[in-house]
Design a protein around this motif. Structure first.
Motif, PDB file in Angstrom:
ATOM      1  N   GLY A 345      -0.884   5.771   4.186  1.00 51.52           N
ATOM      2  CA  GLY A 345      -0.205   5.306   2.979  1.00 51.52           C
ATOM      3  C   GLY A 345       0.512   3.979   3.120  1.00 51.52           C
ATOM      4  N   ALA A 346       0.740   3.515   4.340  1.00 53.22           N
ATOM      5  CA  ALA A 346       1.379   2.217   4.554  1.00 53.22           C
ATOM      6  C   ALA A 346       0.371   1.094   4.761  1.00 53.22           C
ATOM      7  CB  ALA A 346       2.312   2.290   5.761  1.00 53.22           C
ATOM      8  N   ALA A 347      -0.917   1.435   4.862  1.00 52.40           N
ATOM      9  CA  ALA A 347      -1.936   0.438   5.190  1.00 52.40           C
ATOM     10  C   ALA A 347      -1.981  -0.703   4.180  1.00 52.40           C
ATOM     11  CB  ALA A 347      -3.307   1.097   5.299  1.00 52.40           C
ATOM     12  N   GLY A 348      -1.981  -0.390   2.905  1.00 51.42           N
ATOM     13  CA  GLY A 348      -2.080  -1.424   1.881  1.00 51.42           C
ATOM     14  C   GLY A 348      -0.958  -2.433   1.970  1.00 51.42           C
ATOM     15  N   ALA A 349       0.239  -1.969   2.295  1.00 55.85           N
ATOM     16  CA  ALA A 349       1.395  -2.869   2.355  1.00 55.85           C
ATOM     17  C   ALA A 349       1.305  -3.821   3.535  1.00 55.85           C
ATOM     18  CB  ALA A 349       2.688  -2.060   2.438  1.00 55.85           C
ATOM     19  N   ILE A 350       1.027  -3.286   4.735  1.00 57.64           N
ATOM     20  CA  ILE A 350       1.010  -4.192   5.888  1.00 57.64           C
ATOM     21  C   ILE A 350      -0.193  -5.128   5.828  1.00 57.64           C
ATOM     22  CG2 ILE A 350       2.341  -2.613   7.331  1.00 57.64           C
ATOM     23  CD1 ILE A 350      -0.271  -2.193   8.957  1.00 57.64           C
ATOM     24  N   GLU A 351      -1.273  -4.685   5.200  1.00 56.17           N
ATOM     25  CA  GLU A 351      -2.446  -5.553   5.090  1.00 56.17           C
ATOM     26  C   GLU A 351      -2.252  -6.624   4.018  1.00 56.17           C
ATOM     27  OE1 GLU A 351      -5.523  -2.540   4.894  1.00 56.17           O
ATOM     28  OE2 GLU A 351      -4.902  -1.852   6.883  1.00 56.17           O
ATOM     29  N   ALA A 352      -1.517  -6.303   2.962  1.00 59.01           N
ATOM     30  CA  ALA A 352      -1.167  -7.328   1.974  1.00 59.01           C
ATOM     31  C   ALA A 352      -0.268  -8.381   2.612  1.00 59.01           C
ATOM     32  CB  ALA A 352      -0.465  -6.689   0.782  1.00 59.01           C
ATOM     33  N   ILE A 353       0.645  -7.947   3.471  1.00 58.66           N
ATOM     34  CA  ILE A 353       1.514  -8.899   4.182  1.00 58.66           C
ATOM     35  C   ILE A 353       0.679  -9.821   5.052  1.00 58.66           C
ATOM     36  CG2 ILE A 353       3.294  -9.080   5.971  1.00 58.66           C
ATOM     37  CD1 ILE A 353       4.506  -6.466   4.773  1.00 58.66           C
ATOM     38  N   SER A 354      -0.337  -9.275   5.724  1.00 56.31           N
ATOM     39  CA  SER A 354      -1.227 -10.110   6.526  1.00 56.31           C
ATOM     40  C   SER A 354      -1.923 -11.158   5.667  1.00 56.31           C
ATOM     41  CB  SER A 354      -2.275  -9.236   7.238  1.00 56.31           C
ATOM     42  OG  SER A 354      -3.230 -10.032   7.902  1.00 56.31           O
ATOM     43  N   VAL A 355      -2.406 -10.776   4.506  1.00 54.67           N
ATOM     44  CA  VAL A 355      -3.073 -11.723   3.598  1.00 54.67           C
ATOM     45  C   VAL A 355      -2.110 -12.832   3.179  1.00 54.67           C
ATOM     46  CG1 VAL A 355      -4.075 -11.969   1.289  1.00 54.67           C
ATOM     47  CG2 VAL A 355      -4.784 -10.072   2.755  1.00 54.67           C
ATOM     48  N   ILE A 356      -0.897 -12.448   2.836  1.00 55.11           N
ATOM     49  CA  ILE A 356       0.102 -13.423   2.382  1.00 55.11           C
ATOM     50  C   ILE A 356       0.452 -14.401   3.500  1.00 55.11           C
ATOM     51  CG2 ILE A 356       2.520 -13.643   1.659  1.00 55.11           C
ATOM     52  CD1 ILE A 356       2.028 -10.890   0.173  1.00 55.11           C
ATOM     53  N   LEU A 357       0.601 -13.904   4.723  1.00 53.91           N
ATOM     54  CA  LEU A 357       0.942 -14.769   5.848  1.00 53.91           C
ATOM     55  C   LEU A 357      -0.249 -15.641   6.259  1.00 53.91           C
ATOM     56  CD1 LEU A 357       3.197 -12.385   7.968  1.00 53.91           C
ATOM     57  CD2 LEU A 357       3.901 -14.274   6.477  1.00 53.91           C
ATOM     58  N   ALA A 358      -1.467 -15.134   6.085  1.00 51.90           N
ATOM     59  CA  ALA A 358      -2.651 -15.963   6.317  1.00 51.90           C
ATOM     60  C   ALA A 358      -2.673 -17.135   5.345  1.00 51.90           C
ATOM     61  CB  ALA A 358      -3.919 -15.119   6.163  1.00 51.90           C
ATOM     62  N   ILE A 395      -6.622 -18.092  -2.238  1.00 53.29           N
ATOM     63  CA  ILE A 395      -6.607 -16.777  -2.871  1.00 53.29           C
ATOM     64  C   ILE A 395      -7.093 -15.752  -1.853  1.00 53.29           C
ATOM     65  CG2 ILE A 395      -7.602 -15.302  -4.658  1.00 53.29           C
ATOM     66  CD1 ILE A 395      -7.652 -17.659  -6.523  1.00 53.29           C
ATOM     67  N   GLY A 396      -6.297 -14.702  -1.649  1.00 49.40           N
ATOM     68  CA  GLY A 396      -6.647 -13.658  -0.695  1.00 49.40           C
ATOM     69  C   GLY A 396      -6.540 -12.278  -1.315  1.00 49.40           C
ATOM     70  N   MET A 397      -7.439 -11.396  -0.905  1.00 48.82           N
ATOM     71  CA  MET A 397      -7.563 -10.053  -1.482  1.00 48.82           C
ATOM     72  C   MET A 397      -7.401  -9.004  -0.384  1.00 48.82           C
ATOM     73  SD  MET A 397     -10.965  -8.609  -3.490  1.00 48.82           S
ATOM     74  CE  MET A 397     -10.628  -9.448  -5.044  1.00 48.82           C
ATOM     75  N   SER A 398      -6.933  -7.831  -0.764  1.00 54.01           N
ATOM     76  CA  SER A 398      -6.818  -6.715   0.174  1.00 54.01           C
ATOM     77  C   SER A 398      -7.348  -5.444  -0.472  1.00 54.01           C
ATOM     78  CB  SER A 398      -5.353  -6.514   0.587  1.00 54.01           C
ATOM     79  OG  SER A 398      -5.208  -5.390   1.426  1.00 54.01           O
ATOM     80  N   ASN A 399      -8.223  -4.733   0.256  1.00 55.23           N
ATOM     81  CA  ASN A 399      -8.803  -3.472  -0.221  1.00 55.23           C
ATOM     82  C   ASN A 399      -8.196  -2.277   0.497  1.00 55.23           C
ATOM     83  OD1 ASN A 399     -10.678  -4.676  -1.952  1.00 55.23           O
ATOM     84  ND2 ASN A 399     -12.291  -4.741  -0.404  1.00 55.23           N
ATOM     85  N   THR A 400      -7.938  -1.208  -0.238  1.00 55.30           N
ATOM     86  CA  THR A 400      -7.533   0.063   0.381  1.00 55.30           C
ATOM     87  C   THR A 400      -8.171   1.219  -0.379  1.00 55.30           C
ATOM     88  OG1 THR A 400      -5.484  -0.007  -0.919  1.00 55.30           O
ATOM     89  CG2 THR A 400      -5.327  -0.668   1.362  1.00 55.30           C
ATOM     90  N   PHE A 401      -8.698   2.180   0.372  1.00 54.40           N
ATOM     91  CA  PHE A 401      -9.386   3.329  -0.211  1.00 54.40           C
ATOM     92  C   PHE A 401      -8.856   4.616   0.421  1.00 54.40           C
ATOM     93  CE2 PHE A 401     -12.890   0.046   0.549  1.00 54.40           C
ATOM     94  CZ  PHE A 401     -12.529  -0.694  -0.566  1.00 54.40           C
ATOM     95  N   GLY A 402      -8.785   5.689  -0.369  1.00 60.11           N
ATOM     96  CA  GLY A 402      -8.215   6.927   0.141  1.00 60.11           C
ATOM     97  C   GLY A 402      -9.080   8.149  -0.078  1.00 60.11           C
ATOM     98  N   PHE A 403      -8.877   9.163   0.776  1.00 64.77           N
ATOM     99  CA  PHE A 403      -9.529  10.449   0.565  1.00 64.77           C
ATOM    100  C   PHE A 403      -9.289  10.905  -0.871  1.00 64.77           C
ATOM    101  CE2 PHE A 403      -9.158  11.941   5.291  1.00 64.77           C
ATOM    102  CZ  PHE A 403     -10.183  11.084   5.632  1.00 64.77           C
TER     103      PHE A 403
END
Length: 416
Positions: A345-358, A395-403
Motif C-alpha cells: 500500500g505504500a508503493a505508489g507513494a514512494i514511487e511517485a516520489i522517485s518520479v518527482i525527484l527524477a 512529464i513522469g508517470m507512475s503505475n500501481t496495481f493491486g490484488f
C-alpha cells in the motif's frame, strides 16, 4: 467549473534503502538493494527468509515511547514520513487554515502485526479474552491519517483508501481531486505498510507470490529479468504535501512538480493475476493521460508497477507498448521495486516520489539486478537497466496495481 491547479510542495520517505527523502534518493541513484535476511522473527521454517526491512530505524527517535506503543508499525511509519513532508513543505501550522487541510492516506493491509500478535496471544492462553485495549485502534487501516490529523490539528477530509498495492496511488488521486474541486487547500497524502511479519510472509508464500532466492536476497527483486521468480516484500512509508497552486505561490513555497492527473480502472479478471493482455492496465494509463490533458508522446518517464513476477511484468510492458506505440521506445521505463522491494500500500507513494525527484534532478534511477533477457519483453524498450540514466523529465508517470484487479496511475509535470 474550472479545476484548480495542484502542486507538490513537500516530500517524506521512510524506506528500506533510506530513512529520509534524501537518503532514499541517494539509495535509488546508487542502485542500492534493500533486501537482506529477516531480523524480526525466526525464519527457519519459512520458504522465504528475506525481505526489505527498514535499516537503523528507531521509532523513539521520532515518537515518544508511550505514544509509539499505541501504534502499529504501519502507523508509526506514516507519522514519521508525514512529519518529514510537512517540515519539507515549510507549512506554517500557526497560520494555515486547518479546516482546509486534509489527510488522505493509503494502506493495503494496515495493522497486520497487531492483529497477528493479539490473536496468537489469545490462542496461547486459557481462552480468557485478554486483549490489549489499543488492539482495535492500532489495527484499523484508517488510524494512520487519524493520528496525523490529531497531532497537527488538521480538520479537513481524513480517511484511508484500501485497494491493495494501488492504495497510496488511489489516495493521491483522491487528494488531487479534493484540491482541484476547491474542497481543500492542502492535503497530506501517501501511504504506509508494515507487512514483514509471520502472517504477511507466510500468507504471500502460500500464494507462491514471493521470491525464494534465499541464497542471494540482494539480487532477488529483478523486474523484467528472465529469471525472476516473484516479488520481495518491503516496508515503510512515503508522504507528499499537495497544495493548491495559488496557495503555494502566495506563501513562497518550493514547488517540486505539478500533479496534473490520474486514472483508475479494474482488470475485472482474477483475484490475484493480472489480465494477460493488460486490458485494465491499458485502460488506466489512457484514463490518466486523458485526465491530465496530455498526449502519449508527452511522457518521458514511467516508473512501472514492475514487481518482478513472471506474469505481471510482461503484461505491463505489453500495455505500455499498446498505449504509447513507437514512443514507448523513447521513454525511460524503470522499476524502483528492484531496490526497495514491494511496499504494497505504500508503493505508489514512494514511487511517485522517485518520479518527482527524477524530474527535479534530471536523472532516472535504474532497474537493478538484470542479468538475463526475457524473450517475451520487447528488447527495444529502455528499461533503464542496472545504471541510472541522465534524462530531462518534463512529464513522469507512475503505475500501481493491486490484488483484486485494482489499477491506479498518476502523472506529474515539471512546472513551467
Amino acid at each position: 467549473m474550472e479545476l484548480k491547479r495542484v502542486v507538490v510542495t513537500g516530500l517524506g520517505a521512510l524506506t528500506p534503502i533510506g530513512n529520509t527523502k534524501d537518503e532514499y534518493w541517494d539509495g535509488l541513484l546508487s542502485g542500492k538493494s534493500g533486501a537482506a535476511p529477516i531480523t524480526y522473527y525466526d525464519t527457519e521454517k519459512f520458504k522465504t527468509k528475506f525481505a526489505c526491512e527498514l535499516k537503523d530505524f528507531n521509532v523513539t527517535d521520532f515518537i515518544d515511547r508511550k505514544e509509539a506503543r499505541k501504534m502499529d508499525r504501519f502507523a508509526q511509519y506514516a507519522m514519521v514520513a508525514a512529519d518529514e513532508a510537512i517540515a519539507d513543505a515549510k507549512l506554517d501550522l500557526d497560520t494555515v487554515d486547518k479546516l482546509r487541510v486534509g489527510v488522505i492516506w493509503g494502506a493495503g493491509i494496515g495493522g497486520l502485526e497487531t492483529f497477528q500478535n493479539e490473536v496468537l496471544n489469545f490462542a496461547s492462553g486459557d481462552g480468557t479474552p485478554r486483549f490489549n485495549p489499543f488492539f482495535i485502534p492500532k489495527m484499523i487501516a484508517d488510524i494512520a491519517p487519524g493520528n496525523i490529523s490529531i497531532k497537527h490539528g488538521f480538520m479537513g477530509p481524513n480517511y484511508t483508501t484500501v485497494s491493495a498495492c494501488a492504495s497510496s496511488a488511489n489516495a493521491m488521486f483522491d487528494a488531487l481531486n479534493s484540491i482541484r474541486l476547491g474542497h481543500t487547500d492542502v492535503v497530506v497524502t501517501g501511504g504506509s505498510e508494515a507487512a514483514v511479519t509471520i502472517a504477511g510472509m507466510g500468507g504471500f508464500n502460500a500464494m507462491h507470490a514471493l521470491s525464494t532466492r534465499n541464497e542471494s536476497p540482494e539480487t532477488a527483486s529483478r523486474p523484467f529479468d528472465g529469471t525472476r521468480d516473484g516479488f520481495v516484500l518491503g516496508e515503510g512509508a512515503g508522504a507528499l504535501i499537495l497544495e493548491e497552486y495559488e496557495h503555494a505561490k502566495a506563501r513562497g513555497a518550493k514547488i517540486y512538480a505539478e500533479f496534473i492527473g490520474g486514472g483508475l480502472s479494474s482488470d475485472a479478471h482474477h483475484m490475484t493475476a493480472p489480465h494477460p493482455d493488460g486490458i485494465g492496465v491499458i485502460a488506466v494509463m489512457k484514463n490518466c493521460l486523458q485526465n491530465a490533458g496530455i498526449k502519449p508522446e508527452d511522457v518521458d518517464h514511467i516508473n512501472t508497477h514492475g514487481t518482478s513476477t513472471p506474469l505481471g511484468d510482461v503484461a505491463e510492458l505489453k500495455a505500455i507498448s499498446e498505449v504509447f506505440g513507437d514512443h514507448a521506445k523513447s521513454i525511460n521505463i524503470n522499476s524502483t521495486k528492484s531496490m526497495t522491494g514491494h511496499l504494497l500500500g505504500a508503493a505508489g507513494a514512494i514511487e511517485a516520489i522517485s518520479v518527482i525527484l527524477a524530474m527535479e534532478n534530471g536523472i532516472v534511477p535504474p532497474t537493478i539486478n538484470h542479468t538475463t533477457v526475457d524473450e517475451k519483453i520487447d528488447p527495444e524498450l529502455n528499461l533503464t537497466l542496472n545504471k541510472a540514466q541522465k534524462r530531462e523529465v518534463k512529464i513522469g508517470m507512475s503505475n500501481t496495481f493491486g490484488f483484486g484487479g485494482h489499477n491506479a496511475c498518476v502523472v506529474f509535470k515539471k512546472l513551467d
